[in-house]
Design a protein around this motif. Sequence first.
Motif, PDB file in Angstrom:
ATOM      1  N   LEU A 124     -23.774   2.429 -44.980  1.00 47.35           N
ATOM      2  CA  LEU A 124     -23.282   3.272 -43.888  1.00 47.35           C
ATOM      3  C   LEU A 124     -23.434   3.090 -42.465  1.00 47.35           C
ATOM      4  CD1 LEU A 124     -24.608   6.518 -45.813  1.00 47.35           C
ATOM      5  CD2 LEU A 124     -22.543   5.593 -45.777  1.00 47.35           C
ATOM      6  N   ASP A 125     -24.263   2.503 -41.895  1.00 52.61           N
ATOM      7  CA  ASP A 125     -24.632   2.051 -40.754  1.00 52.61           C
ATOM      8  C   ASP A 125     -23.360   0.865 -40.254  1.00 52.61           C
ATOM      9  OD1 ASP A 125     -26.409   3.795 -40.301  1.00 52.61           O
ATOM     10  OD2 ASP A 125     -28.173   2.397 -40.313  1.00 52.61           O
ATOM     11  N   ALA A 126     -23.116  -0.038 -41.145  1.00 54.39           N
ATOM     12  CA  ALA A 126     -22.466  -1.407 -41.073  1.00 54.39           C
ATOM     13  C   ALA A 126     -20.872  -0.744 -41.132  1.00 54.39           C
ATOM     14  CB  ALA A 126     -22.754  -2.341 -42.140  1.00 54.39           C
ATOM     15  N   SER A 127     -20.632   0.242 -42.111  1.00 54.83           N
ATOM     16  CA  SER A 127     -19.217   0.429 -42.395  1.00 54.83           C
ATOM     17  C   SER A 127     -18.487   1.023 -41.265  1.00 54.83           C
ATOM     18  CB  SER A 127     -18.950   1.392 -43.597  1.00 54.83           C
ATOM     19  OG  SER A 127     -19.327   2.726 -42.947  1.00 54.83           O
ATOM     20  N   LYS A 128     -19.142   1.668 -40.138  1.00 54.95           N
ATOM     21  CA  LYS A 128     -18.369   2.363 -39.137  1.00 54.95           C
ATOM     22  C   LYS A 128     -17.652   3.386 -39.300  1.00 54.95           C
ATOM     23  CE  LYS A 128     -20.806  -0.596 -36.490  1.00 54.95           C
ATOM     24  NZ  LYS A 128     -21.941  -0.226 -35.940  1.00 54.95           N
ATOM     25  N   HIS A 129     -17.391   3.880 -40.712  1.00 53.59           N
ATOM     26  CA  HIS A 129     -16.565   5.095 -40.977  1.00 53.59           C
ATOM     27  C   HIS A 129     -17.441   6.244 -40.875  1.00 53.59           C
ATOM     28  CE1 HIS A 129     -13.926   2.123 -43.236  1.00 53.59           C
ATOM     29  NE2 HIS A 129     -13.592   1.862 -42.051  1.00 53.59           N
TER      30      HIS A 129
END
Length: 287
Positions: A124-129
């Motif tokens: 979730l943190d990496a997706s930036k969505h």
Amino acid sequence: MAKHLTIIGKFNETQYHKARVAAQEVEQSNAGKVTVKLVALKPFEFDLHLENVLNPKYAEELRVHRERSAKMRQSVSPVVLDGENWIGGIDEFLRYLQINYNYADTRPFPLYKALGSSAFKEFLDASKHTYFYLDISVGGTAAGRLIIELNEAACPKTVGNFVGLAAKYKDSPVHRIVPGGWIQAGDISGGHGDGGESTFGGVFADENFIVKHDKAGIVGMANRGPHTNTSQFYVTLAPTPWMDTTFVAFGELFDGHSVLKHLESLPTENERPNDVTISGAGRFQLE
């Protein structure tokens, strides 16, 4: 001859990480004799993979696996293959490793739970969505949750409108179900499928057609023609490429395959279901 193990699972689930750790440990202790391929998928992608890739070849094995998992209240994830041969779920896999490699899992369950939670948070943190949930009720009874991954990089204005309508989506109906096509909701002004309103006060223009309708679970704006977007939206039940240059897609389901299939199976009259409601909506936060 080397064994080739494939672990297919939901990247955020405890049992997938239990299988992953076991497989990697056996691979390390049997260098050159065992190779491991990890297929870590988002929850909705995993369910589509079972339906579209594995089911045609392992239909009976999947049927038994699903029934057993439901009976034991376990996730269907992971599924493990030995080459092209079906092994099964986590219990069958651990027995396979014990028989063939004398492997015994001695790690505490909370470790695997922590690995799953950590993988979820990192994703979730990496997706930036932005992630958005829709809680669905049928006949006044909770039917489950759809979690949507919103593509604000492609459609920032459309995503902003959708997220901004969260409070108004609550208690609005799912007013149309087209089996093999899509479900439709979001008429927050009348609830009959002929209304809607945007956060901009009226209709707004089609932003772009970057996101394609190439699979089930695509989320987009319903309209009455070019540049007539308001609050109504749809979720596809199958690939619908004819929508690609007509409707603005702005996200896809991250989770909720079983909920979507349940909605598709509901009886309708003129494509209108009875008493299907969005009982809650808003940004999804990892708990």
